[in-house]
Design an enzyme around this catalytic site. Structure first.
Site, PDB file in Angstrom:
ATOM      1  N   SER A   1      47.663  29.531  37.874  1.00 44.57           N
ATOM      2  CA  SER A   1      49.124  29.549  37.945  1.00 44.57           C
ATOM      3  C   SER A   1      49.647  30.608  38.924  1.00 44.57           C
ATOM      4  O   SER A   1      50.676  30.396  39.587  1.00 44.57           O
ATOM      5  CB  SER A   1      49.711  29.775  36.553  1.00 44.57           C
ATOM      6  OG  SER A   1      49.209  30.965  35.982  1.00 44.57           O
ATOM      7  N   THR A   2      48.956  31.738  39.049  1.00 48.31           N
ATOM      8  CA  THR A   2      49.418  32.775  39.986  1.00 48.31           C
ATOM      9  C   THR A   2      49.130  32.338  41.427  1.00 48.31           C
ATOM     10  O   THR A   2      49.992  32.461  42.309  1.00 48.31           O
ATOM     11  CB  THR A   2      48.739  34.125  39.671  1.00 48.31           C
ATOM     12  OG1 THR A   2      48.681  34.307  38.251  1.00 48.31           O
ATOM     13  CG2 THR A   2      49.496  35.272  40.293  1.00 48.31           C
TER      14      THR A   2
ATOM     15  N   LYS B   1      36.617  35.530  36.168  1.00 45.23           N
ATOM     16  CA  LYS B   1      37.430  34.431  36.667  1.00 45.23           C
ATOM     17  C   LYS B   1      36.887  33.124  36.083  1.00 45.23           C
ATOM     18  O   LYS B   1      35.867  33.111  35.436  1.00 45.23           O
ATOM     19  CB  LYS B   1      37.366  34.376  38.189  1.00 45.23           C
ATOM     20  CG  LYS B   1      38.102  35.517  38.843  1.00 45.23           C
ATOM     21  CD  LYS B   1      38.112  35.433  40.364  1.00 45.23           C
ATOM     22  CE  LYS B   1      38.459  34.076  40.916  1.00 45.23           C
ATOM     23  NZ  LYS B   1      39.734  33.509  40.401  1.00 45.23           N
ATOM     24  N   GLY B   2      37.634  32.048  36.333  1.00 41.86           N
ATOM     25  CA  GLY B   2      37.148  30.745  35.893  1.00 41.86           C
ATOM     26  C   GLY B   2      37.909  30.173  34.719  1.00 41.86           C
ATOM     27  O   GLY B   2      37.525  29.141  34.181  1.00 41.86           O
ATOM     28  N   GLY B   3      39.017  30.847  34.341  1.00 42.08           N
ATOM     29  CA  GLY B   3      39.856  30.298  33.282  1.00 42.08           C
ATOM     30  C   GLY B   3      40.345  28.902  33.632  1.00 42.08           C
ATOM     31  O   GLY B   3      40.553  28.061  32.758  1.00 42.08           O
TER      32      GLY B   3
ATOM     33  N   LYS C   1      46.301  41.353  32.449  1.00 43.19           N
ATOM     34  CA  LYS C   1      44.901  41.036  32.773  1.00 43.19           C
ATOM     35  C   LYS C   1      44.003  42.271  32.827  1.00 43.19           C
ATOM     36  O   LYS C   1      42.799  42.153  32.987  1.00 43.19           O
ATOM     37  CB  LYS C   1      44.826  40.316  34.132  1.00 43.19           C
ATOM     38  CG  LYS C   1      45.717  39.095  34.269  1.00 43.19           C
ATOM     39  CD  LYS C   1      45.216  37.955  33.431  1.00 43.19           C
ATOM     40  CE  LYS C   1      46.007  36.679  33.598  1.00 43.19           C
ATOM     41  NZ  LYS C   1      45.866  36.018  34.847  1.00 43.19           N
TER      42      LYS C   1
ATOM     43  N   GLU D   1      35.640  29.087  43.883  1.00 44.12           N
ATOM     44  CA  GLU D   1      36.282  30.397  44.084  1.00 44.12           C
ATOM     45  C   GLU D   1      35.269  31.421  44.575  1.00 44.12           C
ATOM     46  O   GLU D   1      35.562  32.230  45.460  1.00 44.12           O
ATOM     47  CB  GLU D   1      36.933  30.867  42.784  1.00 44.12           C
ATOM     48  CG  GLU D   1      38.164  30.059  42.416  1.00 44.12           C
ATOM     49  CD  GLU D   1      38.713  30.383  41.040  1.00 44.12           C
ATOM     50  OE1 GLU D   1      39.909  30.105  40.828  1.00 44.12           O
ATOM     51  OE2 GLU D   1      37.984  30.879  40.182  1.00 44.12           O
TER      52      GLU D   1
END
Ligand code: 5RP
Length: 221
Positions: free
Chosen positions: A25-26, A91-93, A118, A100
Site C-alpha cells: 500500500s505504501t 518484507k513480503g506481507g 513498522k 522485491e
C-alpha cells in the site's frame, strides 16, 4: 503517514533513470507519484516488483523494463513490514518478496518507506518471517521450517495464497530474532525454500513517517 513517506522518497529520484517500484500500500502511493512525475516529463523507467505494481505503473503510463532483466536500477523504493534498529527488514506481507529481493539486489540504492508502526527493536517481534516455497513437497518443506518457528500456510479467501511465480508462502513465527543474517542463511539452505522475507543489510535509507512528519534514517556502513 504512508503518503508522507512516499512523497519524501521523491527527492531521492534521479532526473532521468531507472527506478525499482515496490509492492504494497505504501509503494502503491509512491508509484502514483512516479506516474505524476512521468506525466510532467520526468524521464523515469520503472522495474516493477510484482504483477500488481506492473499493472498499476502501466495504467499510469510509466515506461517499464521487461521482467527478464538484467536490471540496472538507480534507486529502488519499497515498503516493509518490520524495520529493526539496525535497519534490517522483514518484507513480503504482500507476497512479493522474491521479486522485491531481486530488484533490491539490482539497485545502487535502496530506499524503504514506512510509517512509524513498522519500527521494532528486533525483527520477528511484530511479524512472522514470510518464506516462499515451491509447491512440490511444500508440507515437507514446512516440516523443515518448523525448526525455526511455527510455520503457517498463508491463505487468501480460504485457499492457499499463490505468488506471482506460482509459489506458496509460509509465515514462520520465530519470535524476536537474535541473528537475522544467520537465520536467513539457514532458511535459504532448506530444500524447497525459494526466498525469505528477511532483508539483512539491504536498506540504505529508511524514511519513517510520523504524525510530526517524515524523517530519514541512513544505514551505518
Ligand atoms: C510486499 C511487501 C510490502 O512492502 C510490505 O508488506 C509493506 O506493505 P504496506 O506498505 O502495505 O504496509 O513487502 O511483499
Amino acid at each position: 503517514m504512508k503518503r508522507a513517506a512516499a512523497a519524501a522518497a521523491l527527492q531521492h529520484l534521479p532526473e532521468a533513470g531507472v527506478v525499482g517500484l515496490g509492492t504494497g500500500s505504501t509503494a502503491k502511493i509512491f508509484i502514483d507519484l512516479v506516474g505524476e512525475l512521468v506525466r510532467g516529463g520526468r524521464r523515469l523507467v520503472g522495474v516493477p516488483t510484482s504483477k500488481a505494481s506492473r499493472a498499476q505503473a502501466e495504467a499510469l503510463g510509466v515506461p517499464l523494463l521487461p521482467d527478464d532483466g538484467p536490471f540496472e536500477v538507480d534507486v529502488c523504493v519499497d515498503g516493509a513490514d518490520e524495520v529493526s534498529d539496525g535497519l534490517d527488514l522483514i518484507k513480503g506481507g504482500g507476497g512479493a518478496l522474491l521479486r522485491e529481493k531481486i530488484v533490491n539486489f539490482a539497485a545502487k540504492k535502496n530506499l524503504i518507506i514506512v510509517d512509524a508502526t513498522k519500527l521494532s527493536t528486533r525483527l520477528g517481534t511484530t511479524w512472522a518471517v514470510p518464506v516462499e516455497v515451491a509447491r512440490f513437497g511444500h508440507a515437507a518443506t514446512a516440516a523443515a521450517l518448523a525448526r525455526f518457528g511455527r510455520p503457517t500456510l498463508r491463505l487468501r479467501d480460504g485457499a492457499p495464497f499463490v505468488t506471482d511465480q506460482g509459489g506458496l508462502i509460509y509465515d514462520v513465527a520465530t519470535g524476536p530474532i537474535d541473528d537475522a543474517a544467520d537465520l536467513e542463511r539457514a532458511l535459504d539452505a532448506v530444500p524447497g525454500v525459494v526466498e525469505t522475507g528477511l532483508f539483512v543489510g539491504r536498506a540504505d535509507v529508511v524514511i519513517v513517517a510520523t504524525p510530526d512528519g517524515a524523517r530519514e534514517r541512513v544505514r551505518a556502513r
